[in-house]
Design an enzyme around this catalytic site. Structure first.
Site, PDB file in Angstrom:
ATOM      1  N   ASP A  87      -6.330  15.290  -7.101  1.00  0.00           N
ATOM      2  CA  ASP A  87      -6.556  14.718  -5.774  1.00  0.00           C
ATOM      3  C   ASP A  87      -7.818  15.230  -5.107  1.00  0.00           C
ATOM      4  O   ASP A  87      -8.169  16.400  -5.214  1.00  0.00           O
ATOM      5  CB  ASP A  87      -5.354  15.005  -4.874  1.00  0.00           C
ATOM      6  CG  ASP A  87      -4.171  14.114  -5.232  1.00  0.00           C
ATOM      7  OD1 ASP A  87      -4.342  12.879  -5.176  1.00  0.00           O
ATOM      8  OD2 ASP A  87      -3.111  14.646  -5.585  1.00  0.00           O
ATOM      9  N   GLU A 110       4.704   3.969  -2.369  1.00  0.00           N
ATOM     10  CA  GLU A 110       4.590   5.146  -3.222  1.00  0.00           C
ATOM     11  C   GLU A 110       4.520   6.384  -2.331  1.00  0.00           C
ATOM     12  O   GLU A 110       3.687   6.453  -1.432  1.00  0.00           O
ATOM     13  CB  GLU A 110       3.327   5.048  -4.090  1.00  0.00           C
ATOM     14  CG  GLU A 110       3.175   6.178  -5.080  1.00  0.00           C
ATOM     15  CD  GLU A 110       1.823   6.167  -5.799  1.00  0.00           C
ATOM     16  OE1 GLU A 110       0.984   5.279  -5.506  1.00  0.00           O
ATOM     17  OE2 GLU A 110       1.609   7.053  -6.629  1.00  0.00           O
ATOM     18  N   TYR A 127      -0.358   2.610 -14.536  1.00  0.00           N
ATOM     19  CA  TYR A 127      -1.246   3.021 -13.444  1.00  0.00           C
ATOM     20  C   TYR A 127      -2.627   3.243 -14.035  1.00  0.00           C
ATOM     21  O   TYR A 127      -2.862   4.236 -14.722  1.00  0.00           O
ATOM     22  CB  TYR A 127      -0.699   4.324 -12.847  1.00  0.00           C
ATOM     23  CG  TYR A 127      -1.314   4.782 -11.541  1.00  0.00           C
ATOM     24  CD1 TYR A 127      -2.696   4.853 -11.373  1.00  0.00           C
ATOM     25  CD2 TYR A 127      -0.509   5.174 -10.483  1.00  0.00           C
ATOM     26  CE1 TYR A 127      -3.253   5.296 -10.178  1.00  0.00           C
ATOM     27  CE2 TYR A 127      -1.056   5.624  -9.282  1.00  0.00           C
ATOM     28  CZ  TYR A 127      -2.419   5.686  -9.147  1.00  0.00           C
ATOM     29  OH  TYR A 127      -2.961   6.129  -7.976  1.00  0.00           O
TER      30      TYR A 127
END
Lengths: 279, 400
Positions: free
Chosen positions: A67, A56, A181
């Site tokens: 993040d 990825e 995911y």
């Protein structure tokens, strides 16, 4: 039409192959162009040689709201050397020509919009990208994007969180292609010492709704072999490791070849933990 | 200006035409749904409305006057210039209208931990005040560069009992403070309320904050009708995120003969990185959960902004403004740093009122506009805040 020299549905095929071997998938993440193009290519190769099943690659963005500090720092490193989405796709093309592993791209929505949805997806497909994750694009906002992804044979990988309702989860599972995911925790990306208390429960809940129709991979806070084996043993089809690998890159800016060795070794031990038979 | 009837194409909740929406990580979808539901419920609840009106009147100091700036009008020579005096509110700016509304909502939702972002510190201070008054715990994210530039507001927040978190990521300014607050919220969704300070971010914030700020326009409409006997020719307000402007615009959206002007920060120039004018110099994009106009480079990286007024220093803008601009209902213009400083000086000396540098942008454009209109016309400028907070910066540019 999209590039037909590249097989379709390689992500699904990879999960099928691993099921036969009684293994989970190890999905290894690096930020594209971090810290520089040459080192990034070498590091990506190290992930593949270490045994990553799916690679990825993140497209760095100036404002990565999902993040934590490790990937924020890697995004800044990549952006400061002039990395652009097109350059990253070119580097993925180099890698995908050489190695048969499936590639997934992670990008915030704005860089994709800036290139144009159709153009981005076509370029991605031509570069050998098999799937795409857009962390700030929930299903509700992504009808056009999903239609174009289907057209260009790029799998749309949506995210689910511990607080995603069952109704939404059904929609997300239905719209996802390649794999789902599953975010293991409340929070942003980043290595954690232990698995979040919600993680395994979330895996079981999502797996029971997925009914084997789509693989479920778990990410966020998965940094050690014990985390990987715990989620795989709870029924997850894959484990996604990002910040733990990106941290190695950030810690070896002065000795990049050491980073390659470390990455390869780390990926080997993480991959080992996906093997149900040996656990 | 091209005029449309009141834009009714607000296609569905949270969308302003194609703008707005919820471009957020999955973890925020559920808390945003819960917030929307609570907001819808309490915004119709008479006892909530009464309680909020009490706080706005007795704590914040509403209603604010609509003041005829007769010296300025005479000086300019043209339309009569009225000032909506949000600068007289407790905290010194319109921000308190929103923080009282949201803090009260948070309390009703049973959330005790309030997080907020702040640029210049005005929203942080207004949040800290509302939280102190309502017995809530406030934590404010602020870029470390902004903390250096706005030391007094950092002290104010701390004295009011808020915890201030310096943000060291990205450009260390407002956009990074919003990102960091969103990251906190993703992590602490279960017990935390995110009190956003402008009409930006994912739905329901642009709608909710606009509704809390629309008290400005509701008052102004009644006041101008009473004082002038007719509607004004134009409304002028500055636009950073765009909350004071949308707050005063909203009561006039239906009145197609009332021109609406949003004034963005032209900074030093309209070159990249030299201004904070996404509607004039940016293009469509997605930032902080919304589809809107964004200052960005050709590959979609968000650009840094630069303006003399920290409160306008944001590379995005409320999605409703993007809609009003593309629908032709409102017009967006820029005023440079230098022009804003001149307007600050004019208003100070002619009227004895020192505007915030943000509001000075609106004053500057209103002076140009008034000159082009007849003496029977009137215009309203939203004087969104007072200038005390900016005196250090202003003194450097305009020494005495």
């Amino acid at each position: 039409m999209p590039n037909t020299s590249h097989d379709d549905d390689r992500i699904e095929a990879k999960f099928g192959e691993l099921r036969g071997l009684r293994e989970g998938a190890l999905i290894a993440y690096l930020t594209g162009g971090d810290p520089d193009p040459k080192t990034f290519l070498a590091n990506s190769t190290a992930l593949i040689e270490g045994g990553a099943d799916i690679v990825e690659i993140g497209i760095p963005f100036s404002d990565p709201i999902a993040d934590g500090p490790v990937i924020q720092a890697s995004s800044m490193r990549a952006l400061s050397n002039g990395t652009t989405p097109l350059r990253i796709l070119d580097m993925i093309r180099e890698l995908s020509t050489e190695f048969p592993v499936p590639f997934v791209v992670l990008s915030y929505y704005n860089p994709i919009l800036a290139m144009g949805l159709g153009r981005f997806l076509q370029k991605a497909r031509e570069s050998g990208v098999d799937g795409i994750v857009v962390p700030d694009l929930p299903v509700e906002e992504s009808e056009e994007f999903r239609n174009l992804s289907l057209k260009h044979n790029v799998d749309t990988i949506y995210l689910a969180a511990p607080n995603t309702s069952r109704t939404r989860l059904r929609t997300v599972l239905d719209k996802s292609k390649g794999f789902l995911y599953l975010v293991s925790l409340y929070g942003v990306t980043g290595p954690r010492d232990s698995l979040s208390p919600q993680a395994l429960e979330a895996v079981r809940a999502v797996k029971s709704l997925a009914r084997g129709k789509i693989p479920v991979s778990v990410g966020f806070g998965i940094s050690q072999p014990e985390h990987v084996s715990a989620v795989i043993q709870s029924g997850a089809d894959g484990a996604i490791v990002g910040s733990a690998l990106v941290r190695i890159v950030g810690n070896h800016l002065d000795d990049p070849s050491d980073a390659e060795t470390q990455l390869k070794k780390t990926v080997q031990s993480l991959k080992e933990a996906t093997r149900l038979s040996s656990n | 200006m091209k005029k449309h009837a009141e834009p009714r194409t607000y296609s569905k909740p949270g969308k302003f035409g194609k703008y707005g929406g919820q471009y957020v990580p999955e973890t925020l979808m559920e808390p945003l749904r819960a917030l929307e539901e609570a907001y819808n419920r309490f915004s119709r609840d008479p006892s909530f409305k009464k309680e909020l009106a009490g706080w706005l009147d007795d704590f914040a100091g509403r209603p604010t006057p609509l003041y005829l700036a007769s010296n300025l009008t005479r000086h300019v020579g043209g339309a009569r210039i009225y000032l909506k005096r949000e600068d007289l509110l407790h905290s010194g700016a319109h921000k308190i209208n929103n923080t009282l509304g949201q803090a009260l909502l948070a309390k009703k939702m049973g959330k005790r931990r309030i997080i907020a972002e702040t640029g210049a510190g005005q929203h942080g201070v207004a949040t800290a005040m509302a939280c102190a008054a309502l017995g809530l715990h406030a934590e404010v994210y602020m870029g470390s560069e902004d903390m250096d530039r706005q030391k007094l507001n950092v002290y104010r927040m701390k004295m009011l009992g808020a915890k201030v978190h310096p943000v060291e990521s990205g450009s260390k300014t407002l956009k990074d403070a919003i990102s960091e607050a969103l990251r906190d919220w993703v992590t602490n969704v279960q017990d935390t309320y995110y009190l956003l300070g402008s009409v930006v971010g994912p739905h329901p914030y642009p709608t909710m904050v606009r509704d809390y700020q629309s008290v400005i326009g509701k008052e102004a409409r009644k006041q101008i009708l009473r004082q002038e006997g007719k509607l004004p020719k134009a409304i002028v307000a500055c636009v950073g995120g765009g909350s004071n402007s949308i707050g005063i615009f909203h009561s006039f959206l239906h009145e197609v003969d009332v021109d609406l002007y949003g004034v963005e920060a032209g900074g030093e120039s309209l070159s990249p990185g030299q201004n904070a004018a996404p509607l004039v110099a940016g293009r469509e994009g997605v930032l902080h959960g919304m589809m809107t106009y964004v200052l960005q480079d050709e590959v979609g990286q968000v650009q840094t902004t630069r303006s003399i007024s920290a409160g306008l220093d944001y590379p995005g803008v409320g999605p409703e403004h993007a809609f009003l601009m593309t629908a032709g209902r409102a017009k967006y213009v820029t005023v440079s740093n230098e022009e804003a400083l001149e307007a600050f000086e004019s208003l100070s000396q002619l009227e004895g009122i020192m505007p915030a540098l943000e509001s000075a942008h609106a004053i500057s454009y209103a002076m140009k506009l008034a000159k082009s209109l007849g003496t029977k016309d009137s215009i309203i400028v939203n004087l969104s805040g007072r200038g005390d907070k900016d005196l250090e910066i202003i003194a450097k540019h305009l020494p005495r």
